[in-house]
Design a protein around this motif. Sequence first.
Motif, short mmCIF file in Angstrom:
data_model
loop_
_atom_site.label_atom_id
_atom_site.label_comp_id
_atom_site.label_asym_id
_atom_site.label_seq_id
_atom_site.Cartn_x
_atom_site.Cartn_y
_atom_site.Cartn_z
N ARG A 16 0.53 -1.37 -0.02
CA ARG A 16 -0.14 0.15 0.26
C ARG A 16 0.75 1.25 -0.42
O ARG A 16 0.38 2.39 -0.02
CB ARG A 16 -0.90 -0.01 1.47
CG ARG A 16 0.05 -0.76 2.43
CD ARG A 16 -1.17 0.30 3.56
NE ARG A 16 -1.02 -0.87 5.13
CZ ARG A 16 -1.41 -0.86 5.99
NH1 ARG A 16 -2.58 -0.10 6.32
NH2 ARG A 16 -0.58 -0.54 6.84
N CYS A 17 1.90 1.23 0.19
CA CYS A 17 2.85 2.43 0.61
C CYS A 17 3.60 3.23 -1.13
O CYS A 17 4.12 3.10 -1.76
CB CYS A 17 4.36 2.26 1.37
SG CYS A 17 5.33 0.83 0.98
N GLY A 18 2.97 1.76 -1.89
CA GLY A 18 3.82 2.33 -3.74
C GLY A 18 5.39 1.38 -3.41
O GLY A 18 5.23 1.36 -5.48
N HIS A 19 5.67 0.54 -2.64
CA HIS A 19 7.01 -0.21 -3.08
C HIS A 19 6.31 -1.54 -3.10
O HIS A 19 4.54 -2.19 -3.46
CB HIS A 19 7.54 -0.13 -1.95
CG HIS A 19 8.01 0.68 -2.18
ND1 HIS A 19 8.38 1.87 -1.59
CD2 HIS A 19 10.34 1.02 -3.05
CE1 HIS A 19 9.32 2.76 -1.45
NE2 HIS A 19 10.42 2.13 -1.65
N GLU A 20 6.53 -2.66 -4.07
CA GLU A 20 6.09 -3.94 -3.38
C GLU A 20 7.47 -5.06 -3.02
O GLU A 20 8.36 -5.18 -3.23
CB GLU A 20 6.33 -4.23 -5.21
CG GLU A 20 7.34 -4.55 -5.99
CD GLU A 20 7.15 -4.47 -7.41
OE1 GLU A 20 7.90 -4.84 -8.62
OE2 GLU A 20 6.46 -4.11 -7.84
N TYR A 21 5.93 -5.89 -2.43
CA TYR A 21 7.34 -7.49 -2.11
C TYR A 21 7.48 -8.01 -3.09
O TYR A 21 6.64 -8.38 -4.48
CB TYR A 21 5.63 -7.72 -1.61
CG TYR A 21 5.41 -7.43 -0.73
CD1 TYR A 21 5.94 -7.39 0.79
CD2 TYR A 21 3.89 -6.79 0.04
CE1 TYR A 21 5.33 -6.64 2.12
CE2 TYR A 21 3.48 -6.06 0.74
CZ TYR A 21 4.66 -5.48 1.97
OH TYR A 21 3.60 -5.10 3.03
N VAL A 22 8.63 -8.39 -3.21
CA VAL A 22 9.23 -9.57 -4.10
C VAL A 22 9.38 -10.70 -3.34
O VAL A 22 10.37 -11.15 -2.54
CB VAL A 22 10.03 -9.30 -4.81
CG1 VAL A 22 10.97 -9.85 -5.69
CG2 VAL A 22 9.81 -7.19 -5.47
N VAL A 23 9.26 -12.14 -4.23
CA VAL A 23 9.26 -13.02 -3.24
C VAL A 23 10.00 -13.48 -5.37
O VAL A 23 9.85 -13.51 -6.20
CB VAL A 23 8.27 -14.30 -3.18
CG1 VAL A 23 7.12 -14.27 -3.86
CG2 VAL A 23 8.50 -15.29 -2.68
N THR A 24 11.23 -14.35 -5.11
CA THR A 24 12.09 -15.77 -6.07
C THR A 24 11.07 -17.04 -5.87
O THR A 24 10.91 -16.98 -5.26
CB THR A 24 13.54 -15.17 -6.10
OG1 THR A 24 14.18 -15.94 -4.73
CG2 THR A 24 13.99 -13.54 -6.89
N ILE A 25 10.93 -17.40 -6.81
CA ILE A 25 10.67 -19.04 -7.04
C ILE A 25 12.50 -19.55 -6.61
O ILE A 25 11.50 -20.83 -5.32
CB ILE A 25 11.32 -20.14 -9.26
CG1 ILE A 25 10.47 -20.52 -8.79
CG2 ILE A 25 11.85 -19.31 -8.95
CD1 ILE A 25 9.07 -20.72 -8.92
N ASP A 26 13.49 -18.72 -6.40
CA ASP A 26 14.41 -19.60 -5.79
C ASP A 26 13.80 -19.27 -4.24
O ASP A 26 14.49 -20.38 -3.10
CB ASP A 26 15.73 -19.03 -5.98
CG ASP A 26 15.98 -19.37 -7.00
OD1 ASP A 26 15.68 -19.98 -7.45
OD2 ASP A 26 17.36 -18.30 -7.53
N ASP A 27 13.26 -18.34 -3.64
CA ASP A 27 13.26 -17.72 -2.10
C ASP A 27 12.09 -19.42 -1.91
O ASP A 27 11.60 -19.79 -0.89
CB ASP A 27 12.67 -16.60 -1.84
CG ASP A 27 13.37 -15.90 -2.31
OD1 ASP A 27 14.34 -15.77 -1.80
OD2 ASP A 27 13.21 -14.43 -2.71
N LEU A 28 10.96 -19.22 -2.76
CA LEU A 28 9.29 -20.31 -2.46
C LEU A 28 10.15 -21.23 -2.32
O LEU A 28 9.79 -22.48 -1.68
CB LEU A 28 8.79 -20.38 -3.48
CG LEU A 28 7.68 -18.51 -3.71
CD1 LEU A 28 7.63 -18.60 -5.09
CD2 LEU A 28 6.93 -18.66 -2.78
N GLU A 29 11.45 -22.15 -3.25
CA GLU A 29 11.57 -23.08 -3.29
C GLU A 29 12.44 -23.21 -2.04
O GLU A 29 12.69 -24.72 -0.94
CB GLU A 29 13.01 -23.95 -4.37
CG GLU A 29 11.62 -24.43 -5.48
CD GLU A 29 12.51 -24.16 -6.96
OE1 GLU A 29 13.86 -23.78 -6.49
OE2 GLU A 29 12.04 -24.38 -7.35
N ALA A 30 12.77 -22.27 -0.53
CA ALA A 30 13.54 -22.14 0.11
C ALA A 30 12.56 -22.62 0.99
O ALA A 30 13.29 -22.60 1.89
CB ALA A 30 14.62 -21.49 0.36
N GLY A 31 11.76 -21.62 0.95
CA GLY A 31 10.06 -22.13 1.92
C GLY A 31 10.51 -20.69 2.64
O GLY A 31 10.08 -20.53 4.15
#
Length: 152
Positions: A115-130
Motif C-alpha cells: 500500500r506504500c507504493g513499493h512492492e513485495y518481491v519473492v523469487t522462485i528460489d525463495d519459494l523453493e527455500a521455504g
Amino acid sequence: MAQTQPDYYAVLGVARDAPDSEITQAWRRLVLVSHPDKQQAAGKSASPEPSNDIVLINEARAVLSDPAKRAAFDAQYEAPRPPPAAGPRIREHVSLEVFTPHPVDEPEKYTHPCRCGHEYVVTIDDLEAGVDVLGCPGCGEYIVVEYEEVEE
Ligand SMILES: [Zn+2]
C-alpha cells in the motif's frame, strides 16, 4: 501497573546481591545515623516520631533479611517487561495466486504491490527455500505469502 514500591536495596545502599550480613550492617549503620538522639546531637531538628526514613529503613531490612520476602521483592521489583513480540510485524497473509508473476525474469519472481507504493518481491528460489515472510523495502511492513509446495 505503577511502580510505587521503593527500592529497598537503594534505601539501604547495598548491592542487589549483597549478603545478609551486609544488609544487617547497612541497616544498623542507617538506624544509628537516623536515630532522633543522634540527629539532635548533630544539631538537626528531631521529632519524637520516627521519621519516614527510619520506617523505610526498617521495612527494607525486614524484607531483605527474609529470604522468602526478598525473593518476592526481587521478582516484583525486577520483573522484566514482556519482550516485544518476536519476529516481524505481519500485516496480512497473501496468497501467491494474487501475486503478479514475472516468468521471464531470472530467477523467476512474483511481486505484489504494497500500500506504500513499493512492492513485495519473492523469487522462485525463495519459494523453493521455504521463504514465506516478505518485507516491503519501502515501509518495512511484512506479509506472509501463502503457497503450496510446487510439485515438479
Ligand atoms: Zn510498503
